[in-house]
Design a protein around this motif. Structure first.
Motif, PDB file in Angstrom:
ATOM      1  N   ARG A 276      -6.102  12.326   1.811  1.00  0.00           N
ATOM      2  CA  ARG A 276      -7.450  12.307   1.250  1.00  0.00           C
ATOM      3  C   ARG A 276      -7.873  13.068   0.516  1.00  0.00           C
ATOM      4  O   ARG A 276      -8.623  12.282  -0.210  1.00  0.00           O
ATOM      5  N   VAL A 277      -7.896  13.971   0.161  1.00  0.00           N
ATOM      6  CA  VAL A 277      -7.686  14.454  -1.590  1.00  0.00           C
ATOM      7  C   VAL A 277      -6.440  14.321  -2.220  1.00  0.00           C
ATOM      8  O   VAL A 277      -5.278  15.411  -1.949  1.00  0.00           O
ATOM      9  N   GLN A 278      -6.366  13.665  -2.964  1.00  0.00           N
ATOM     10  CA  GLN A 278      -5.092  13.272  -3.735  1.00  0.00           C
ATOM     11  C   GLN A 278      -4.964  13.351  -5.534  1.00  0.00           C
ATOM     12  O   GLN A 278      -5.590  13.027  -6.277  1.00  0.00           O
ATOM     13  N   ARG A 279      -3.921  14.022  -5.771  1.00  0.00           N
ATOM     14  CA  ARG A 279      -4.228  14.949  -7.333  1.00  0.00           C
ATOM     15  C   ARG A 279      -4.147  13.506  -7.982  1.00  0.00           C
ATOM     16  O   ARG A 279      -2.519  12.997  -7.727  1.00  0.00           O
ATOM     17  N   GLY A 280      -4.325  13.359  -9.690  1.00  0.00           N
ATOM     18  CA  GLY A 280      -3.880  12.380  -9.969  1.00  0.00           C
ATOM     19  C   GLY A 280      -4.903  11.241 -10.041  1.00  0.00           C
ATOM     20  O   GLY A 280      -4.251   9.799 -10.621  1.00  0.00           O
TER      21      GLY A 280
ATOM     22  N   LYS B 249      -9.461   4.059  -1.287  1.00  0.00           N
ATOM     23  CA  LYS B 249      -8.599   3.994  -1.960  1.00  0.00           C
ATOM     24  C   LYS B 249      -7.611   3.331  -2.528  1.00  0.00           C
ATOM     25  O   LYS B 249      -6.374   3.448  -2.559  1.00  0.00           O
ATOM     26  N   VAL B 250      -7.969   2.075  -2.194  1.00  0.00           N
ATOM     27  CA  VAL B 250      -7.388   1.164  -3.209  1.00  0.00           C
ATOM     28  C   VAL B 250      -6.535   1.256  -5.035  1.00  0.00           C
ATOM     29  O   VAL B 250      -7.924   1.250  -5.513  1.00  0.00           O
TER      30      VAL B 250
ATOM     31  N   GLU C 211      -4.863   0.184  -8.602  1.00  0.00           N
ATOM     32  CA  GLU C 211      -5.085  -1.142  -9.430  1.00  0.00           C
ATOM     33  C   GLU C 211      -2.996  -1.587  -9.025  1.00  0.00           C
ATOM     34  O   GLU C 211      -2.831  -2.998  -9.388  1.00  0.00           O
ATOM     35  N   LEU C 212      -2.566  -0.917  -9.074  1.00  0.00           N
ATOM     36  CA  LEU C 212      -1.077  -1.190  -8.439  1.00  0.00           C
ATOM     37  C   LEU C 212      -1.037  -1.582  -7.794  1.00  0.00           C
ATOM     38  O   LEU C 212      -0.349  -2.579  -7.753  1.00  0.00           O
ATOM     39  N   GLU C 213      -1.701  -1.468  -6.825  1.00  0.00           N
ATOM     40  CA  GLU C 213      -1.483  -2.175  -5.028  1.00  0.00           C
ATOM     41  C   GLU C 213      -1.574  -3.141  -5.533  1.00  0.00           C
ATOM     42  O   GLU C 213      -1.546  -4.639  -4.358  1.00  0.00           O
ATOM     43  N   ILE C 214      -3.160  -3.603  -6.168  1.00  0.00           N
ATOM     44  CA  ILE C 214      -3.968  -4.726  -6.182  1.00  0.00           C
ATOM     45  C   ILE C 214      -2.625  -5.983  -6.830  1.00  0.00           C
ATOM     46  O   ILE C 214      -2.331  -7.000  -6.615  1.00  0.00           O
ATOM     47  N   VAL C 215      -2.382  -5.596  -8.409  1.00  0.00           N
ATOM     48  CA  VAL C 215      -1.431  -6.045  -9.020  1.00  0.00           C
ATOM     49  C   VAL C 215       0.323  -6.514  -8.241  1.00  0.00           C
ATOM     50  O   VAL C 215      -0.107  -7.764  -7.640  1.00  0.00           O
ATOM     51  N   ARG C 216       0.424  -5.459  -7.130  1.00  0.00           N
ATOM     52  CA  ARG C 216       1.227  -5.748  -6.457  1.00  0.00           C
ATOM     53  C   ARG C 216       1.717  -7.108  -5.345  1.00  0.00           C
ATOM     54  O   ARG C 216       2.343  -8.243  -5.449  1.00  0.00           O
TER      55      ARG C 216
ATOM     56  N   ILE D 171       0.613  -1.651   0.113  1.00  0.00           N
ATOM     57  CA  ILE D 171       0.364   0.386   0.012  1.00  0.00           C
ATOM     58  C   ILE D 171       0.577   0.947   0.061  1.00  0.00           C
ATOM     59  O   ILE D 171       1.664   1.512   0.317  1.00  0.00           O
ATOM     60  N   THR D 172       0.441   2.429  -0.566  1.00  0.00           N
ATOM     61  CA  THR D 172       1.188   3.572  -0.606  1.00  0.00           C
ATOM     62  C   THR D 172       0.500   4.616   0.001  1.00  0.00           C
ATOM     63  O   THR D 172      -1.279   4.600   0.007  1.00  0.00           O
ATOM     64  N   PRO D 173       1.052   4.621   0.654  1.00  0.00           N
ATOM     65  CA  PRO D 173      -0.190   5.973   1.916  1.00  0.00           C
ATOM     66  C   PRO D 173      -1.065   6.993   0.882  1.00  0.00           C
ATOM     67  O   PRO D 173       0.365   7.908   0.265  1.00  0.00           O
TER      68      PRO D 173
END
Length: 230
Positions: A107-111, A140-141, A143-148, A102-104
């Motif tokens: 609450r509101v994150q651009r991109g 806020k999970v 696709e990259l975290e699932i793939v990792r 997981i990447t922390p």
């Protein structure tokens, strides 16, 4: 509590909440969740060799605080296996420090991008696209975290195993297919990564459980909860 009504259960839980946190406001309730966990009839964890085969180590009934106790449990199991005659050779290449899944996020994150299924999917090739594609909007999970998680050495064949590793599906909507359908999205990614049909990927065995009459309760039900706290 098996013979208690939902109202009685709510009264019991809310009254205990009031004892612990006097200023707790039941009107802010979103969901009432429950779960199942292993319990031993012995009143303690079972960590021992099988009576039929001492090379088979039983590790059962691990309830709270099993997570905190897991390192000590692992050490004990290694000792039991050594006592059973297992030859153990340390792996010089073993790295006990694993990179996080997981990447922390703020609450509101651009991109970060949300949208209908398949709109922002990367097909597993573009890491930047995967890092921006929100699969579970409550937690806020991406696709990259699932793939990792899927690409690690421990096999994954269900959305439930991803819930435990990434929290995908553990937010307010509990994977509601009518909301964002994060469970369906997760299963599709796992099937893609493993190159297997979607129906081979396990899903939630039962719907989320709640003592509330609806997902987003109205003012009348909020008032009832407030009364049950006292």
């Amino acid at each position: 509590m098996s013979d208690m009504s939902p109202a009685a259960i709510q009264h019991y839980i809310l009254s205990k909440c009031r004892e612990l946190v006097p200023y707790f406001d039941p009107k802010e309730t979103i969901h009432g969740f429950c779960g199942s966990r292993s319990k031993s009839s012995r009143g303690d964890w079972i960590i021992e060799p099988s009576a039929k085969n001492n090379k088979f180590i039983q590790v059962a009934g691990i309830d709270s605080p099993g997570l905190a106790g897991s390192p000590a449990i692992a050490i004990e199991v290694v000792k039991l296996l050594q006592n059973a005659g297992l030859s153990m050779t340390p792996d010089p290449h073993f790295n006990p420090n694993r990179a996080p899944i997981i990447t922390p996020k703020r609450r509101v994150q651009r991109g970060l991008k949300m949208g209908p299924p398949d709109k922002n999917d990367s097909l597993g090739k573009d890491e930047n696209m995967m890092a921006a594609n929100i699969v579970c909007k409550c937690e806020k999970v991406t696709e990259l975290e699932i793939v990792r998680a899927v690409r690690r050495s421990l096999p994954i064949d269900s959305s439930q195993s991803l819930r435990k590793r990434t929290r995908a599906g553990m937010g307010h909507c509990q994977g509601d297919p009518d909301n964002y359908d994060c469970e369906g999205r997760v299963r599709a990614i796992v099937a893609r990564e493993l190159n297997v049909p979607l129906d081979e990927i396990g899903g939630r065995p039962w719907p989320a459980t709640t003592t509330l009459t609806k997902r987003w309760i109205d003012q009348e039900e909020k008032e009832d909860l407030h009364k049950r706290m006292f």
